[in-house]
Motif scaffolding. Structure first.
Motif, PDB file in Angstrom:
ATOM      1  N   GLU A 252     -10.834   0.689  -2.661  1.00  0.00           N
ATOM      2  CA  GLU A 252     -11.100   0.435  -0.900  1.00  0.00           C
ATOM      3  C   GLU A 252     -11.163  -0.588  -0.347  1.00  0.00           C
ATOM      4  N   GLN A 253     -11.295  -1.841  -1.723  1.00  0.00           N
ATOM      5  CA  GLN A 253     -11.637  -2.824  -1.078  1.00  0.00           C
ATOM      6  C   GLN A 253      -9.995  -3.646  -1.136  1.00  0.00           C
ATOM      7  N   PRO A 254      -9.768  -4.303  -0.102  1.00  0.00           N
ATOM      8  CA  PRO A 254      -8.541  -5.269   0.211  1.00  0.00           C
ATOM      9  C   PRO A 254      -7.967  -5.731  -1.016  1.00  0.00           C
ATOM     10  N   VAL A 255      -9.404  -6.956  -1.520  1.00  0.00           N
ATOM     11  CA  VAL A 255      -8.063  -7.120  -2.385  1.00  0.00           C
ATOM     12  C   VAL A 255      -8.083  -6.380  -3.501  1.00  0.00           C
ATOM     13  N   ASP A 256      -8.659  -5.125  -4.298  1.00  0.00           N
ATOM     14  CA  ASP A 256      -8.299  -4.205  -5.078  1.00  0.00           C
ATOM     15  C   ASP A 256      -6.261  -4.075  -4.743  1.00  0.00           C
ATOM     16  N   ARG A 257      -7.006  -3.048  -3.602  1.00  0.00           N
ATOM     17  CA  ARG A 257      -5.264  -2.815  -2.905  1.00  0.00           C
ATOM     18  C   ARG A 257      -4.409  -4.006  -2.567  1.00  0.00           C
ATOM     19  N   GLN A 258      -4.223  -4.907  -2.914  1.00  0.00           N
ATOM     20  CA  GLN A 258      -3.398  -5.775  -2.954  1.00  0.00           C
ATOM     21  C   GLN A 258      -3.091  -5.930  -4.752  1.00  0.00           C
ATOM     22  N   ARG A 259      -3.817  -5.668  -5.407  1.00  0.00           N
ATOM     23  CA  ARG A 259      -3.770  -5.896  -7.080  1.00  0.00           C
ATOM     24  C   ARG A 259      -3.027  -4.346  -7.206  1.00  0.00           C
ATOM     25  N   LEU A 260      -2.802  -3.815  -6.712  1.00  0.00           N
ATOM     26  CA  LEU A 260      -2.159  -1.679  -7.132  1.00  0.00           C
ATOM     27  C   LEU A 260      -0.930  -2.450  -6.754  1.00  0.00           C
ATOM     28  N   ALA A 261      -0.691  -2.615  -5.444  1.00  0.00           N
ATOM     29  CA  ALA A 261       0.579  -3.113  -4.738  1.00  0.00           C
ATOM     30  C   ALA A 261       1.674  -3.657  -5.780  1.00  0.00           C
ATOM     31  N   LEU A 262       0.903  -5.089  -5.549  1.00  0.00           N
ATOM     32  CA  LEU A 262       1.321  -6.196  -6.600  1.00  0.00           C
ATOM     33  C   LEU A 262       2.021  -5.993  -7.975  1.00  0.00           C
ATOM     34  N   SER A 263       1.012  -4.867  -8.441  1.00  0.00           N
ATOM     35  CA  SER A 263       1.188  -4.530  -9.812  1.00  0.00           C
ATOM     36  C   SER A 263       2.055  -3.140  -9.728  1.00  0.00           C
ATOM     37  N   MET A 264       2.806  -2.884  -8.627  1.00  0.00           N
ATOM     38  CA  MET A 264       3.838  -1.610  -8.306  1.00  0.00           C
ATOM     39  C   MET A 264       4.605  -2.827  -8.151  1.00  0.00           C
ATOM     40  N   GLY A 265       4.986  -3.491  -7.393  1.00  0.00           N
ATOM     41  CA  GLY A 265       6.960  -4.320  -7.471  1.00  0.00           C
ATOM     42  C   GLY A 265       6.302  -4.281  -5.647  1.00  0.00           C
ATOM     43  N   PHE A 266       5.311  -3.970  -4.901  1.00  0.00           N
ATOM     44  CA  PHE A 266       5.008  -3.735  -3.492  1.00  0.00           C
ATOM     45  C   PHE A 266       4.735  -5.687  -2.586  1.00  0.00           C
ATOM     46  N   ASP A 267       5.056  -6.094  -1.708  1.00  0.00           N
ATOM     47  CA  ASP A 267       4.315  -7.576  -1.406  1.00  0.00           C
ATOM     48  C   ASP A 267       3.429  -6.818  -0.871  1.00  0.00           C
ATOM     49  N   ARG A 268       3.050  -5.823  -0.225  1.00  0.00           N
ATOM     50  CA  ARG A 268       1.884  -5.803   0.818  1.00  0.00           C
ATOM     51  C   ARG A 268       1.745  -4.841   0.629  1.00  0.00           C
ATOM     52  N   TRP A 269      -0.011  -3.908   0.561  1.00  0.00           N
ATOM     53  CA  TRP A 269      -0.067  -2.183   0.458  1.00  0.00           C
ATOM     54  C   TRP A 269       0.070  -1.754   1.492  1.00  0.00           C
ATOM     55  N   ASP A 270       0.575  -2.132   2.818  1.00  0.00           N
ATOM     56  CA  ASP A 270       1.408  -1.654   3.868  1.00  0.00           C
ATOM     57  C   ASP A 270       2.393  -1.079   3.410  1.00  0.00           C
ATOM     58  N   ASP A 271       3.601  -1.238   2.556  1.00  0.00           N
ATOM     59  CA  ASP A 271       4.312  -1.332   2.359  1.00  0.00           C
ATOM     60  C   ASP A 271       4.258   0.033   0.697  1.00  0.00           C
ATOM     61  N   PHE A 272       3.533  -0.310   0.151  1.00  0.00           N
ATOM     62  CA  PHE A 272       3.414   0.750  -1.163  1.00  0.00           C
ATOM     63  C   PHE A 272       2.586   1.535  -0.967  1.00  0.00           C
ATOM     64  N   ASN A 273       1.286   2.168   0.234  1.00  0.00           N
ATOM     65  CA  ASN A 273       0.946   3.569   0.485  1.00  0.00           C
ATOM     66  C   ASN A 273       2.168   4.096   0.921  1.00  0.00           C
ATOM     67  N   PRO A 274       2.705   3.768   2.134  1.00  0.00           N
ATOM     68  CA  PRO A 274       4.061   5.231   2.663  1.00  0.00           C
ATOM     69  C   PRO A 274       4.984   5.945   1.300  1.00  0.00           C
ATOM     70  N   ARG A 275       4.671   4.518   0.854  1.00  0.00           N
ATOM     71  CA  ARG A 275       5.911   5.574  -0.476  1.00  0.00           C
ATOM     72  C   ARG A 275       5.180   6.398  -1.209  1.00  0.00           C
ATOM     73  N   LEU A 276       3.792   5.506  -1.716  1.00  0.00           N
ATOM     74  CA  LEU A 276       3.304   6.384  -2.580  1.00  0.00           C
ATOM     75  C   LEU A 276       2.904   7.951  -1.882  1.00  0.00           C
ATOM     76  N   ASP A 277       2.615   7.732  -0.299  1.00  0.00           N
ATOM     77  CA  ASP A 277       2.108   8.910   0.681  1.00  0.00           C
ATOM     78  C   ASP A 277       3.855  10.366   0.394  1.00  0.00           C
ATOM     79  N   ASP A 278       4.918   9.794   0.540  1.00  0.00           N
ATOM     80  CA  ASP A 278       5.722  10.020   0.273  1.00  0.00           C
ATOM     81  C   ASP A 278       5.887  10.711  -1.237  1.00  0.00           C
TER      82      ASP A 278
END
Length: 963
Positions: free
Chosen positions: A412-438
């Motif tokens: 839920e924390q923005p910094v941890d969301r950014q960590r997860l997005a970065l580790s999955m190869g995405f620049d931003r959470w808003d790029d990662f999350n739609p891919r996860l939803d799909d």
């Protein structure tokens, strides 16, 4: 830090998001105060992103800077480990430990070092998912086994070695369940374990205790070493709740106790759990013996569609828990999560695993790949499930690598969301999350395709007028019920109502369990609705009720039909078209599985595809399991006969092709039977040899088909007319085994074995009835005949009718060389010079005798097979034509089937082309009617006027050619 190293670090830092850069810079600064950054360029380039993604890795390096130097300096960070390296590492780590405290501390340091190395490689993108999962699992295996051996040595020093009643040392084993068992452990997972030991008894030391006490202490100490949370953390959290009786059950049980529990009390979720069970530590042989014994519990030999309902119930419980606890963002348990991918694969494992060895896999990746290769799931579905699984598992690992905690909820924390997005190869959470939803949406769609409940329950209150389905679920007045039947096209409503009531009130239905009755109550309204749409609903209902009576207490078949509307519709369609088909399915209900896919049901296989399918089926069973392999042969024959009949009934397969299909099935089965029988006899007596002109060679054996199989005209339920030949001659005719026998004895026993395998009555029925009376001297002759004796008999002793039979003879199984010998013998015998008048007289008299014995007894009926102008007349004319002309026209010996022989006889000038075509048309017409009569279970006698034109034509040609 050198200038070059600083430049590498700075470039890597510049690629970090602003929200993570300052924290990583602070950690790097702190690290330089206590140690030296690694010299490896790869390590330096990856360090900022790895530390930004995992505070756990960063802090572990700060806590033990020498660890990072060691990993980097030795190149360990940059390469994968083999499983054995973990074992060696644990041994070295605890080699000097002289107390539990020392062992506990050493294992925790080793675990932290390896978790940093594994996480680093994963987060840096140097390791594929499968490598990461395998290494995490191998690390756990090594820690469990190392701790186990250390504690066992200490306990044996106090109490001695545990032994059984015969004085043998008793093994203790650890089963890894879940992801550990499947070698798919995630980064901060619990490990689910079950403990077992081989046998009761007691230790042999001065302080003797029962084996159960010894191993209970061993298990407790092992759990404490792995699980206890000390200053240095833990090794692995241990969960023992999957053991029999859960937390209330004993910590350890004997193999016999475990086997008895699962066989008598094991529940569906325990079958599900045991799919992944693996011996991870201790006595491998003892643990594997338990898993081998439990294989029938895990993988049922029949198709177990009950498992689908159980898994659906289990998933519903998980969904309720997800909703109750607000776990919608849980990537393991939520919709479209990891568990749904696993459920898809494991549904097929539980349903089909007993029949398909390829599904007896612990790895969900291997299972999905197998389902794709077998077309059990569409290719695109497999691709999307595998893609989704990899994405979700990488996401799970990287979530847990952040703080080395077992979490599955998205941060839920923005910094941890950014960590997860970065580790999955995405620049931003808003790029990662739609891919996860799909990804999750696609996974859930495929899950729904497999697990969606069949047709919704009927709402009986929604309609005022009773419908056909209500005849089962509601007590309707007889007059009202008859009216429902009548409105739905039934011509004998009272009789159909009585049949339905008799079935519903019969002992088979009354004896059902509550679950069985519930499944039947779901099936019957669907079935009645499908029957009402059939062409002959009264007959179809009667046939299906007979079928249901035989399978109703085997609820897995009821579940199959409830769960698969396509199978239900195909069942009704086929049973409506043919009472033979209904009876065939009733006798062999295992064939209901064949109804699941119309693409294969109506597409019979040809020779090579049949051979491949049979080999695939047999590969699931060891060669020494003769009984099970004989059963597989029967299932293979029944399944492929069903496919041929389905294609026949659909009207898309011509008559001659139907016989070709049935002939292919028989020959593929016969070839395998010969191979099985030969291996059996060779195992007992060795190979048969003989010496000819001073040269030693192996004697050969082959199978000759006469009659319908020889003539490529096999029908449903046809016997096989077989003759067995061998070419053993000369001297020293004997086998070379320890129990050597004369070759004649070997081949006689081989023939007997073949007949036994073909004709033994088993659960799957008889493979084929065999008739060997066409061998030389008939019943009085040897069962297996040498080639020389066969030639002598055919030349000097055979009757004309035996040469007639030889016209239809083919070599169908055995080595090619012997087949060529038989072809030469057949050509020579059939090409002998003959007295044509005597030949015609012999053939005519044999036909007259056959007519007297088997011919029709009524002038009002025409016997398609034996009547004047029928099938037998055509066959006898063809056989006479071949025997009369083969010497001058050898090409007549190329074929054994009547249709092509008629064409050859016309080419040879024995009969004109018009007459040959007239006979061929009549022959096809008659045989087609015989096929249909078989499928309709009707006699092969028809109204005398029905084929008057064809009968007159055949009889006229008989008069012209034979009289």
């Amino acid at each position: 830090m050198s200038v070059a190293a600083r430049e590498l670090i700075d470039r890597a830092m510049s690629r970090l998001p602003d929200s993570l850069r300052s924290q990583v810079a602070e950690w790097i600064s702190d690290f330089q105060d206590v140690g030296e950054l690694p010299e490896s360029e790869m390590a330096l380039q990856s360090l900022p992103a790895v530390w930004a993604s995992s505070p756990f890795v960063a802090r572990a390096c700060l806590r033990a800077p020498e660890m990072l130097q060691s990993l980097s300096g030795d190149g360990e960070l940059e390469r994968a480990r083999e499983d054995g390296e973990f074992t060696l590492g644990v041994e070295q780590a605890i080699a000097e430990a002289d107390s539990e405290e020392a062992v506990n501390s050493a294992l925790r340091r080793f675990r932290r070092r390896e978790m940093v190395r594994i996480a680093w490689r994963d987060l840096a993108g140097w390791a594929a998912l499968e490598e990461t999962l395998r290494e995490l699992s191998a690390l756990a295996d090594a820690c469990i086994d190392g701790a186990l051996r250390w504690h066992r040595d200490k306990l044996q020093g106090r109490f001695g070695t545990p032994r059984d009643a015969e004085g043998h040392a008793v093994g203790f084993y650890v089963l890894g369940m879940g992801k550990l068992g499947g070698r798919e452990l995630n980064y901060s997972s619990d490990i689910d374990l079950i403990f077992g030991f081989a046998a009761p008894g007691e230790t042999d030391g001065p302080r003797c205790i029962a084996n159960e006490q010894f191993f209970t202490r061993l298990g407790q100490k092992l759990i404490n070493t792995l699980n206890a949370r000390l200053v240095e953390g833990f090794v692995f959290r241990v969960d023992m709740r999957l053991r029999p009786y859960g937390d209330s059950g004993p910590l350890v049980m004997t193999t016999d106790q475990l086997e008895t529990y699962y066989e008598s009390q094991g529940r569906e979720w325990e079958r599900y759990a045991m799919i992944k069970a693996r011996v991870v530590a201790g006595d491998q042989a003892a643990g594997q013996a338990l898993l081998d014994a439990l294989r029938p519990f895990i993988y049922r030999r029949y198709l177990d569609f009950n498992a689908l309902a159980s898994l659906r119930d289990m998933k519903a419980m998980i969904e309720n828990e997800v909703e109750k606890r607000g776990l919608e963002d849980n990537i393991k348990l939520g919709a479209g999560g990891i568990r749904e991918v696993e459920f898809v694969g494991q549904a097929f494992q539980l349903i089909r695993g007993g029949r398909e060895r390829g599904l007896q896999e612990r790895s969900i990746i291997r299972v999905l790949e197998y389902l794709g290769r077998q077309n059990a799931l569409p290719g695109y579905a497999v691709r999307e499930l595998l893609e989704g699984y990899e994405f979700l598992r990488r996401c799970e690992n990287r979530l847990q690598a952040m703080e080395d905690k077992q979490v599955h909820e998205l941060p839920e924390q923005p910094v941890d969301r950014q960590r997860l997005a970065l580790s999955m190869g995405f620049d931003r959470w808003d790029d990662f999350n739609p891919r996860l939803d799909d990804i999750r949406r696609r996974v859930h769609d495929h899950f729904d395709q497999v697990f969606a409940a069949p047709q919704a329950e009927r709402d009986s209150a929604a309609h005022a007028v009773p419908e056909i389905g209500d005849l089962w679920s509601e007590e309707l007045d007889a007059e009202v019920a008859s009216g429902v039947f009548e409105r739905n096209g039934f011509e004998r409503p009272e009789a159909s109502l009585r049949a339905l009531q008799t079935f519903r009130d019969g002992s088979h239905c009354r004896a059902l369990s509550s679950n069985g009755r519930a499944r039947l109550d779901r099936l019957m309204p669907l079935l009645l609705g499908a029957i009402a749409a059939a062409e002959h609903p009264d007959d179809t209902l009667a046939r299906l009720l007979d079928l249901l009576e035989g399978i109703v207490r085997r609820t897995t078949y009821i579940a199959l039909l409830v769960e698969n509307p396509m199978a239900l519709s195909q069942l009704v369609k086929l049973c409506s078209a043919s009472p033979w088909m209904a009876r065939h399915l009733a006798r062999y209900p295992v064939l209901l599985d064949e109804l699941l896919d119309p693409r294969t049901l109506y597409a019979p296989l040809r020779r090579q595809a049949l051979a491949d399918e049979l080999q695939h089926r047999l590969d699931a069973h060891p060669e020494n399991d003769m009984e099970q392999r004989m059963e597989v042969l029967r299932q293979f024959k029944q399944a492929n006969t069903l496919r041929v009949a389905a294609a026949d009934l659909s009207g898309v397969t011509p008559l001659m092709v139907v016989s070709d299909y049935l002939t292919d099935v028989a020959e593929v089965a016969l070839s395998e039977v010969l191979d099985m029988a030969w291996k059996y006899l060779e195992g007992r007596h060795g190979k048969p040899w003989c010496v000819v002109d001073g040269e030693r060679r192996e004697a050969r054996f082959g199978v000759i088909a006469y009659g319908k199989l020889g003539g490529l005209e096999l029908g449903y339920g046809s016997d096989l007319d077989l003759v067995f030949l061998h070419d053993s001659v000369g001297e020293q005719q004997s086998t070379d085994g320890n129990k050597a026998v004369d070759n004649n004895v070997f081949f006689a026993r081989l023939a007997q074995r073949i007949i036994h395998i073909l004709g033994a009555a088993m659960a799957g029925g008889v493979l084929y009835e065999v008739d060997t009376r066409l061998r030389p001297s008939g019943r009085a002759g040897l069962l297996a005949t040498g080639v020389d004796a066969y030639v002598d008999y055919q030349r000097n002793k055979a009757w004309t009718w035996e040469h007639q039979a030889l016209v239809r003879a083919r070599y169908v199984a055995g080595p090619e060389e012997l087949g060529e010998v038989f072809a030469t013998v057949r050509r020579d015998i059939l090409g002998m010079e003959r007295d044509l008048d005597a030949l015609r007289k012999d053939v005519r008299e044999m036909r007259h005798r056959m007519y007297q014995e088997k011919g029709q007894r009524s002038d009002d009926l025409f016997d398609l097979k034996q009547g004047r102008g029928g099938i037998a007349d055509i066959e006898f004319m063809v056989q006479y034509g071949v025997l009369a002309n083969a010497r001058k026209t050898p090409r007549l010996l190329r074929y054994t089937d009547n249709i092509r022989l008629l064409g050859e006889l016309a080419e040879a000038g024995w009969i004109n082309g018009t007459d040959a075509e007239r006979l061929a048309d009549a022959y096809r017409l008659y045989r087609g009617r015989v096929h249909r009569a078989t499928l309709q279970e009707r006699p092969t006698q028809v109204d005398g006027a029905e084929y008057a034109e064809q009968r007159d034509a055949v009889a006229g040609l008989w008069q012209q050619l034979m009289e």
